[in-house]
Scaffold this motif. Structure first.
Motif, PDB file in Angstrom:
ATOM      1  N   ILE A  23      11.364 -68.496  47.971  1.00  0.00           N
ATOM      2  CA  ILE A  23       9.941 -68.153  48.047  1.00  0.00           C
ATOM      3  C   ILE A  23       9.771 -66.647  48.176  1.00  0.00           C
ATOM      4  CG2 ILE A  23       7.845 -68.382  49.448  1.00  0.00           C
ATOM      5  CD1 ILE A  23       8.348 -70.845  47.855  1.00  0.00           C
ATOM      6  N   PHE A  24      10.647 -65.987  48.909  1.00  0.00           N
ATOM      7  CA  PHE A  24      10.567 -64.534  49.040  1.00  0.00           C
ATOM      8  C   PHE A  24      10.719 -63.850  47.689  1.00  0.00           C
ATOM      9  CE2 PHE A  24      12.717 -60.442  49.605  1.00  0.00           C
ATOM     10  CZ  PHE A  24      11.753 -59.772  50.336  1.00  0.00           C
ATOM     11  N   PHE A  25      11.695 -64.287  46.894  1.00  0.00           N
ATOM     12  CA  PHE A  25      11.891 -63.669  45.588  1.00  0.00           C
ATOM     13  C   PHE A  25      10.777 -64.031  44.611  1.00  0.00           C
ATOM     14  CE2 PHE A  25      16.405 -63.178  46.921  1.00  0.00           C
ATOM     15  CZ  PHE A  25      16.430 -61.795  46.835  1.00  0.00           C
ATOM     16  N   ILE A  26      10.219 -65.217  44.737  1.00  0.00           N
ATOM     17  CA  ILE A  26       9.074 -65.585  43.905  1.00  0.00           C
ATOM     18  C   ILE A  26       7.872 -64.715  44.265  1.00  0.00           C
ATOM     19  CG2 ILE A  26       7.370 -67.417  43.507  1.00  0.00           C
ATOM     20  CD1 ILE A  26       9.633 -69.429  43.639  1.00  0.00           C
ATOM     21  N   SER A  27       7.712 -64.400  45.540  1.00  0.00           N
ATOM     22  CA  SER A  27       6.551 -63.616  45.981  1.00  0.00           C
ATOM     23  C   SER A  27       6.558 -62.210  45.396  1.00  0.00           C
ATOM     24  CB  SER A  27       6.510 -63.542  47.504  1.00  0.00           C
ATOM     25  OG  SER A  27       7.538 -62.714  47.998  1.00  0.00           O
ATOM     26  N   ARG A  28       7.699 -61.704  45.020  1.00  0.00           N
ATOM     27  CA  ARG A  28       7.774 -60.371  44.443  1.00  0.00           C
ATOM     28  C   ARG A  28       7.326 -60.348  42.987  1.00  0.00           C
ATOM     29  NH1 ARG A  28      10.732 -56.901  47.622  1.00  0.00           N
ATOM     30  NH2 ARG A  28      11.338 -55.665  45.818  1.00  0.00           N
ATOM     31  N   LYS A  29       7.262 -61.514  42.339  1.00  0.00           N
ATOM     32  CA  LYS A  29       6.933 -61.573  40.915  1.00  0.00           C
ATOM     33  C   LYS A  29       5.508 -62.036  40.623  1.00  0.00           C
ATOM     34  CE  LYS A  29      11.124 -60.536  39.719  1.00  0.00           C
ATOM     35  NZ  LYS A  29      11.428 -59.223  39.191  1.00  0.00           N
ATOM     36  N   ILE A  30       4.848 -62.684  41.572  1.00  0.00           N
ATOM     37  CA  ILE A  30       3.525 -63.244  41.312  1.00  0.00           C
ATOM     38  C   ILE A  30       2.502 -62.650  42.277  1.00  0.00           C
ATOM     39  CG2 ILE A  30       4.436 -65.395  40.365  1.00  0.00           C
ATOM     40  CD1 ILE A  30       3.844 -66.744  42.997  1.00  0.00           C
ATOM     41  N   SER A  31       1.242 -62.911  42.015  1.00  0.00           N
ATOM     42  CA  SER A  31       0.174 -62.374  42.869  1.00  0.00           C
ATOM     43  C   SER A  31       0.114 -63.132  44.195  1.00  0.00           C
ATOM     44  CB  SER A  31      -1.166 -62.475  42.150  1.00  0.00           C
ATOM     45  OG  SER A  31      -1.541 -63.824  42.008  1.00  0.00           O
ATOM     46  N   LYS A  32      -0.612 -62.537  45.138  1.00  0.00           N
ATOM     47  CA  LYS A  32      -0.752 -63.164  46.456  1.00  0.00           C
ATOM     48  C   LYS A  32      -1.502 -64.487  46.365  1.00  0.00           C
ATOM     49  CE  LYS A  32      -0.682 -59.007  49.265  1.00  0.00           C
ATOM     50  NZ  LYS A  32      -1.418 -58.172  50.226  1.00  0.00           N
ATOM     51  N   ILE A  74       9.149 -74.969  57.055  1.00  0.00           N
ATOM     52  CA  ILE A  74       9.279 -73.703  57.779  1.00  0.00           C
ATOM     53  C   ILE A  74       9.804 -72.618  56.841  1.00  0.00           C
ATOM     54  CG2 ILE A  74      10.568 -72.539  59.615  1.00  0.00           C
ATOM     55  CD1 ILE A  74      10.362 -75.202  61.175  1.00  0.00           C
ATOM     56  N   GLY A  75      10.753 -72.970  55.986  1.00  0.00           N
ATOM     57  CA  GLY A  75      11.265 -72.010  55.009  1.00  0.00           C
ATOM     58  C   GLY A  75      10.195 -71.537  54.046  1.00  0.00           C
ATOM     59  N   ILE A  76       9.315 -72.439  53.622  1.00  0.00           N
ATOM     60  CA  ILE A  76       8.226 -72.067  52.717  1.00  0.00           C
ATOM     61  C   ILE A  76       7.346 -71.012  53.359  1.00  0.00           C
ATOM     62  CG2 ILE A  76       6.072 -72.908  51.686  1.00  0.00           C
ATOM     63  CD1 ILE A  76       7.545 -75.588  51.219  1.00  0.00           C
ATOM     64  N   TRP A  77       6.949 -71.230  54.597  1.00  0.00           N
ATOM     65  CA  TRP A  77       6.009 -70.306  55.224  1.00  0.00           C
ATOM     66  C   TRP A  77       6.675 -69.032  55.714  1.00  0.00           C
ATOM     67  CZ3 TRP A  77       1.340 -70.120  53.897  1.00  0.00           C
ATOM     68  CH2 TRP A  77       0.731 -71.261  53.392  1.00  0.00           C
ATOM     69  N   VAL A  78       7.936 -69.079  56.092  1.00  0.00           N
ATOM     70  CA  VAL A  78       8.648 -67.848  56.446  1.00  0.00           C
ATOM     71  C   VAL A  78       8.807 -66.980  55.199  1.00  0.00           C
ATOM     72  CG1 VAL A  78      10.898 -66.930  57.141  1.00  0.00           C
ATOM     73  CG2 VAL A  78       9.825 -68.724  58.477  1.00  0.00           C
ATOM     74  N   GLY A  79       9.167 -67.584  54.083  1.00  0.00           N
ATOM     75  CA  GLY A  79       9.286 -66.836  52.833  1.00  0.00           C
ATOM     76  C   GLY A  79       7.959 -66.282  52.366  1.00  0.00           C
ATOM     77  N   THR A  80       6.895 -67.057  52.517  1.00  0.00           N
ATOM     78  CA  THR A  80       5.565 -66.606  52.105  1.00  0.00           C
ATOM     79  C   THR A  80       5.103 -65.430  52.954  1.00  0.00           C
ATOM     80  OG1 THR A  80       4.978 -68.817  51.369  1.00  0.00           O
ATOM     81  CG2 THR A  80       3.172 -67.308  51.812  1.00  0.00           C
ATOM     82  N   SER A  82       6.881 -63.372  54.880  1.00  0.00           N
ATOM     83  CA  SER A  82       7.714 -62.179  54.711  1.00  0.00           C
ATOM     84  C   SER A  82       7.484 -61.537  53.345  1.00  0.00           C
ATOM     85  CB  SER A  82       9.191 -62.505  54.919  1.00  0.00           C
ATOM     86  OG  SER A  82       9.637 -63.421  53.931  1.00  0.00           O
ATOM     87  N   GLY A  83       7.273 -62.335  52.316  1.00  0.00           N
ATOM     88  CA  GLY A  83       7.017 -61.779  50.987  1.00  0.00           C
ATOM     89  C   GLY A  83       5.688 -61.054  50.916  1.00  0.00           C
ATOM     90  N   VAL A  84       4.665 -61.598  51.549  1.00  0.00           N
ATOM     91  CA  VAL A  84       3.353 -60.957  51.552  1.00  0.00           C
ATOM     92  C   VAL A  84       3.373 -59.684  52.393  1.00  0.00           C
ATOM     93  CG1 VAL A  84       0.963 -61.231  52.345  1.00  0.00           C
ATOM     94  CG2 VAL A  84       2.049 -63.041  51.034  1.00  0.00           C
ATOM     95  N   SER A  85       4.063 -59.721  53.524  1.00  0.00           N
ATOM     96  CA  SER A  85       4.079 -58.544  54.393  1.00  0.00           C
ATOM     97  C   SER A  85       4.864 -57.392  53.772  1.00  0.00           C
ATOM     98  CB  SER A  85       4.644 -58.902  55.756  1.00  0.00           C
ATOM     99  OG  SER A  85       5.992 -59.269  55.645  1.00  0.00           O
TER     100      SER A  85
END
Length: 88
Positions: A23-32, A74-80, A82-85
């Motif tokens: 999820i962290f790496f996906i967050s770097r490629k797509i919009s919030k 928990i992994g989904i939301w930790v990745g989300t 951390s990726g947004v922050s």
């Protein structure tokens, strides 16, 4: 001795860690907005799996599936988060 106690929890912990990294790496490629939409949909799937494991499967197998699902949730939301922050 601590390694023996952790042996049964290792797959559950690894699933949460792998999901958070993906999820962290996906967050770097797509919009919030798209990231939060994906996270919410995956969270609803996880909640559905927890209800399914409790009502349909039951017993120790259902509890095991619920632990794995909670780890993924928990992994989904930790990745989300951390990726947004980091993406700011």
């Amino acid at each position: 001795m601590d390694a023996l106690m952790l042996e049964g929890w290792t797959p559950i912990l690894l699933i949460g860690i792998v999901v958070a990294i993906v999820i962290f790496f996906i967050s770097r490629k797509i919009s919030k907005k798209a990231l939060f939409l994906i996270s919410i949909v995956l969270s609803l799937v996880c909640v559905g799996i927890v209800f399914y494991s409790r009502e349909v499967i039951g017993g120790w197998d259902g509890i095991g599936l619920a632990f794995v699902t909670f780890s993924g949730l928990i992994g989904i939301w930790v990745g989300t988060i951390s990726g947004v922050s980091i993406k700011k």
